[in-house]
Enzyme design. Structure first.
Site, PDB file in Angstrom:
ATOM      1  N   CYS A  53       0.796  -1.051  -0.030  1.00 10.65           N
ATOM      2  CA  CYS A  53       0.228   0.064   0.122  1.00 10.65           C
ATOM      3  C   CYS A  53       0.703   1.246  -0.168  1.00 10.65           C
ATOM      4  CB  CYS A  53      -1.143  -0.027   1.380  1.00 10.65           C
ATOM      5  SG  CYS A  53      -2.126   1.008   1.061  1.00 10.65           S
TER       6      CYS A  53
ATOM      7  N   HIS B  67      -3.583  -5.802   1.183  1.00  9.99           N
ATOM      8  CA  HIS B  67      -2.738  -5.809   2.490  1.00  9.99           C
ATOM      9  C   HIS B  67      -2.497  -7.196   2.809  1.00  9.99           C
ATOM     10  CE1 HIS B  67      -2.226  -1.640   3.821  1.00  9.99           C
ATOM     11  NE2 HIS B  67      -3.329  -1.349   2.924  1.00  9.99           N
TER      12      HIS B  67
ATOM     13  N   GLU C  22      -0.822  -8.596   5.148  1.00  7.31           N
ATOM     14  CA  GLU C  22      -0.761  -8.625   6.497  1.00  7.31           C
ATOM     15  C   GLU C  22      -1.994  -8.638   7.242  1.00  7.31           C
ATOM     16  OE1 GLU C  22      -0.481  -6.030   4.835  1.00  7.31           O
ATOM     17  OE2 GLU C  22      -0.753  -4.149   6.039  1.00  7.31           O
TER      18      GLU C  22
END
Lengths: 229, 761
Positions: free
Chosen positions: A84, A198, A200
């Site tokens: 990002c 994302h 994560e």
């Protein structure tokens, strides 16, 4: 295997990235003002708003002392993942081609998206298994206001030819208007990878129902450990 | 000591100046008495702010004393920057809701953004890391028969601005916005409501209070520099009715937010606390330094000297009174032992926030303002903070209806199918997806249930348990009956928590009302607070903090009385958190609870243009509480596929929502005759739940609480039939059958009103 996760004053997802990396290896935060990458085998430039991003996303972060070291690290073939805002920073630092423009709808948008794994960027996707037809899909959340990937058509053609297109939004999932539905790209050498979604935030099925993002971190571990073995 | 007036300040302020600043004649005379002389400019500015409704709660304080504030889980109650409850594992959850209504009506983007910034500072001011934001918004009607209608266009502009502002601040600072609510009703047209709630987590012994202690200790201001923005915000904006014409003129008094600055301030504050460098900490909100310094001194029963010449300024040549009342955002005030000052300033430098020692704690009991050592203001702390007169309300129920009936948008002869589609596409009930997609709901990796996945947001805790949080208030029902409507709002929050399997721990509230000096508004406020206290007592969900926003009215009348309720609960196992959507074909569907709906004050009544009833049916709070406990336990034992409470739009809308979220249809049969069909389908009341799961599991639950099996999950449509016990049984059978796709299209109506264009639209 140790990940170093950069921390800018306006980072938001650095602890999420740190915890995700810790699921596959060691990980430590690296303060933006430091040049020492603390012996990390791979670097994550996390999401957020680095220095506020009032000028242009990532435009100032690329000049930070930590980023200068990351640029050297990447030049020596080290693995660098930009998520990002991290993707935006890597483009501003010219570690990756192209640029990220405001979303077509001009708004911050947060949505779980399906992305397809393409042939490029094996260092970051090898844990997804062999590339298939139709391509494998990962379910990963995306949340950003500046995520519309853009590069000139000659650049895009060259990237396609050299296997730099790594992730593509599945049909109907490209909410930001990225050219060719591009969600993630790598550099020509294949050791620097940036993506808008994302990973994560997709490492535990309890949170959002998908752990697909873990495969990106797992792939990096496999790449680093394969290289040192 | 003699007060020296600076040049250009030789004219002492007069009674007329005091009146212009919002004090009454009697209040001004009381100030003179407390001072033993007429106040100078600095003193008058400070009194006028601290004695404003916004800071002194002078029309609500007496009422609020009746609310329950203690309970086994309460760690910090009202009076601090935020309340806190114990959530186990050595952790506490801090939470509070606050309004930023008047600034948002003037400039919605910055008004809403700084509202989020302010509530976040309240959370980290007590040493908690903010982990979630929720919003509660009210606007006028966003649609009109004429597509170019300017009033509806302005509503859409306010909605767009407020949602963008909340997203801008919350997203940028890395705190997820996990839930919220929005209603559109005529009475909010001139006074939109923007309430924001925040939650934070802290170690139980890591909480810090705001009381200044230790004469000789140093007062340090850190964060952004101080400018002229927001001057007079508290008194000029928050404590007067907004005029239709004046809104433009008031724009300079709205503050501008900088989430990047606040992100640094947040991290810096938490690191200062974790290193044990602070004696106490307080954020700067309404009335800026005036309020934060005086309140710290008051709580610690000490005095404070502040030298305005040492305050880092954004603009040169600011007068002492301007420095003291500036509402520049992203600033904190702390008390530090002299030996720690250097370490504090060093940490400020690391986080690149300004820091300056601007004053000293004294044993004088006086708030003294100096400029380069010259005394320019000197007031007893007690007079400033505690001696503002409190007023008794003069409540009297209005004999006339206060609110005109809404415009009818649904024909009386509409079929049940048409009514359901109209409800699903109405601004109050359509999907909030276009709004919550503007918010980052997942940063910090705690969000177990995102918006629209369950009735409440669920946030995982480190020990495997989870927090659940909900915010709610149906102002139209409170307007129909302030006492019962407020009980309903509290029960609704608890019902949302029950649907994810959570037990309430504590409550916060934001009382949004009109002008309390008017007897009928005083009556609404009194009745609402009575209902609030009773419901929170019954649920053992004490009130740990809150906010009051009065004078929400304009030329066209008051807003609906809107006591926004925020409730936090806990569930033992995050993995067991309930879901809203139907999940499995073949699951049985049950209607649970003593559910006695009526059309009065319902969403259907609104669409038909019906006037508000005078009162709502009484609620058996104990019965609702027992039902909620049974639902909570069933969800917690993972015996159910889905749980959803029946709220606005009644059973048919609740069924449609379960179908749409789950992406699967249902076939349902209700006991009702044609005469009672609309009540059964669209009637509203507290206490009803819609559960799905194995038939045997549901029947087991039926041994504890009223339960009726009403249908089965499956197919790609919602089908509802009626069956009647009456002799003839005529007119029963299928009353509606709507495909999922058609319901989904209706439910997506908000997208057409919102976010279709650019930021400047």
């Amino acid at each position: 295997m140790k990940f170093g996760v950069l921390q800018f004053p306006g980072s938001c997802d650095e602890v999420d990235a740190l915890e995700a990396a810790r699921r596959v290896g060691d990980a430590e935060l690296i303060w933006h003002g430091e040049r020492d990458l603390k012996g990390a085998d791979a670097i994550v430039v996390p999401g957020g708003f680095s220095y506020g991003d009032y000028l242009r996303a990532g435009a100032i972060a690329r000049f930070s002392p930590a980023m200068e070291s990351v640029i050297d690290f990447a030049g020596e073939g080290g693995l660098v993942l930009g998520i990002c805002n991290g993707f935006q920073v890597l483009c501003e630092a010219h570690l990756l081609p192209g640029a990220l423009l405001p979303n077509e709808n001009l708004h911050f948008t947060s949505r779980q998206v399906e992305v397809e794994v393409l042939s490029g960027g094996g260092a970051f996707t090898r844990a997804c298994g062999p590339v298939t037809h139709p391509p494998q899909r990962l379910s990963i959340p995306a949340k950003h206001a500046w995520g519309r990937y853009y590069a000139e058509s000659e650049t895009l053609a060259a990237m396609d030819g050299s296997g730099q297109l790594v992730l593509r939004y599945a049909p109907g999932e490209n909410f930001n208007g990225s050219l060719h539905d591009i969600a993630g790209v790598c550099n020509e050498q294949g050791n620097v990878f940036g993506l808008m979604p994302h990973p994560e935030h997709a490492v535990d099925e309890l949170m959002g129902g998908s752990a697909d993002g873990l495969r990106i971190f797992e792939s990096m571990r496999m790449t680093v450990e394969g290289a040192t073995r | 000591m003699v007060i020296h007036h600076s040049q250009g300040d030789t004219l002492s302020p007069t009674l007329e100046d005091a009146l212009a600043l919002g004090l009454t004649r009697a209040e001004y005379e009381l100030v003179c008495e407390k001072q033993g002389r007429a106040p100078n400019q600095v003193e008058l500015a400070m009194y006028s702010l601290l004695w404003s409704e916004h800071c002194a709660y002078k029309h609500s304080k007496k009422l609020l004393r009746s609310l329950p504030t203690e309970g086994e889980h309460v760690v910090m109650g009202p009076g601090e920057n935020a309340g806190a409850v114990d959530v186990g594992g050595g952790l506490v959850c801090a939470f509070k809701v606050e309004s930023h209504n008047h600034p948002s009506a003037v400039e919605p983007f910055q008004g809403a953004a700084t509202g989020v910034g302010g509530i976040l500072r309240d959370i980290f001011a007590i040493g908690a890391r903010p982990i979630a934001v929720l919003d509660s918004l009210r606007f006028g009607e966003p649609t009109a028969p004429d597509a170019l209608d300017e009033r509806a266009a302005r509503v859409r502009y306010l909605l767009e601005g407020a949602v963008s502002g909340i997203g801008h601040y919350g997203n940028s600072i890395g705190v997820p916005t996990v839930g919220g609510e929005v209603y559109f009703e005529g009475p909010y047209e001139q006074n939109c409501l923007v309430n924001a709630m925040a939650l934070g987590l802290a170690e139980r012994d890591g909480l810090v209070r705001s009381a200044a202690e230790g004469p000789g200790n140093v007062v340090v201001l850190f964060g952004a520099s101080t400018g002229r923005d927001g001057i007079g915000g508290a008194s000029v904006l928050a404590s007067a009715e907004l005029g239709g014409e004046g809104a433009e003129d008031k724009r300079p008094t709205v503050q501008v937010g900088d989430p990047f600055e606040e992100k640094k301030l947040l991290e810096c504050s938490l690191e200062l606390l974790s290193r044990g460098l602070l004696v106490s900490l307080q954020d700067l909100g309404a009335a800026g330094l005036t309020s934060s310094a005086s309140e710290m001194a008051s709580k610690g029963e000490v005095g404070i000297d502040i030298d305005v010449a040492r305050v880092p300024l954004r603009e040169a040549d600011m007068e002492p009174f301007e420095v003291m009342v500036s509402e520049s955002q992203e600033r904190m005030l702390c008390v530090v032992e002299p030996s720690n000052v250097a370490a504090v300033l060093e940490l400020c430098e690391k986080w690149e926030v300004g820091g300056a020692a601007i004053g000293t704690v004294t044993d004088t009991g006086r708030m003294r303002v100096l400029r380069e050592g010259e005394l320019v203001g000197d007031m007893p702390v007690r007079a400033l903070v505690d001696d503002c007169p409190l007023y008794d309300l003069q409540p009297r129920e209005s004999s006339e209806p206060l609110y005109p009936p809404p415009a009818a948008t649904l024909a009386a002869e509409a079929t049940p199918g048409q009514a359901l589609l109209a409800l699903l596409s109405s601004p109050n009930l359509c999907s909030r997806r276009p709004l919550f997609e503007r918010y980052d709901s997942i940063v910090q990796s705690r969000t177990v249930r995102r918006p629209e996945q369950a009735d409440a947001a669920v946030l995982a805790l480190p020990d495997g348990s989870a927090l659940a949080v909900s915010i709610d208030c149906n102002g139209r029902r409170v307007a129909a009956d302030p006492y019962t409507g407020t009980i309903e709002a509290v029960l609704e929050c608890a019902a949302n928590l029950a649907c994810v399997g959570a037990q309430p721990l504590g409550t916060t509230n934001n009382l949004n009302f009109g002008n309390p000096e008017k007897p009928h508004i005083a009556w609404q406020l009194t009745e609402a607070v009575r209902g609030l206290g009773e419901a929170c007592r019954a649920l053992e969900a004490p009130i740990v903090g809150g906010n009051v926003s009065l004078y929400n009215e304009g030329a066209s009348g008051p807003i609906y009385p809107t006591p926004v309720i925020g409730m936090v609960g806990r569930l033992p196992d995050a993995r067991m958190a309930g879901r809203m959507g139907f999940a499995r074909a073949g699951d049985a569907i049950a209607l649970v609870g003593a559910f006695a709906p009526s059309i009065a004050a319902s969403e259907l009544a609104k669409l038909r243009g019906e006037a508000l009833p005078d009162g709502l049916p009484a609620i058996d709070v104990e019965a609702v509480r027992a039902t909620q406990a049974a639902v909570r336990e069933a969800v917690g034992s993972c015996a159910l596929s889905s749980a959803h409470d029946v709220a606005e739009g009644g059973l048919a809308v609740a069924l449609a929502e379960c179908c749409l979220v789950g992406g699967i249809g249902a076939e349902v049969t209700l006991s009702a005759s044609p005469a009672t069909a609309l009540v059964a389908l669209f009637g509203e009341a507290s206490g009803g739940f819609l559960l799905s799961g194995e038939r045997s599991e549901l029947l087991e639950l039926g041994g504890r609480v009223p339960l009726e099996l009403i249908g089965t999950v499956g197919s790609d449509a919602l089908t509802i039939s009626l069956t009647s016990d009456t002799a003839d049984g005529g007119g029963t059978g299928e009353v509606l059958r709507i495909d999922l796709a058609d319901m989904g299209a209706a439910h997506a109506a908000l997208g057409k009103l919102f976010g279709s264009g650019g930021r400047d639209e």
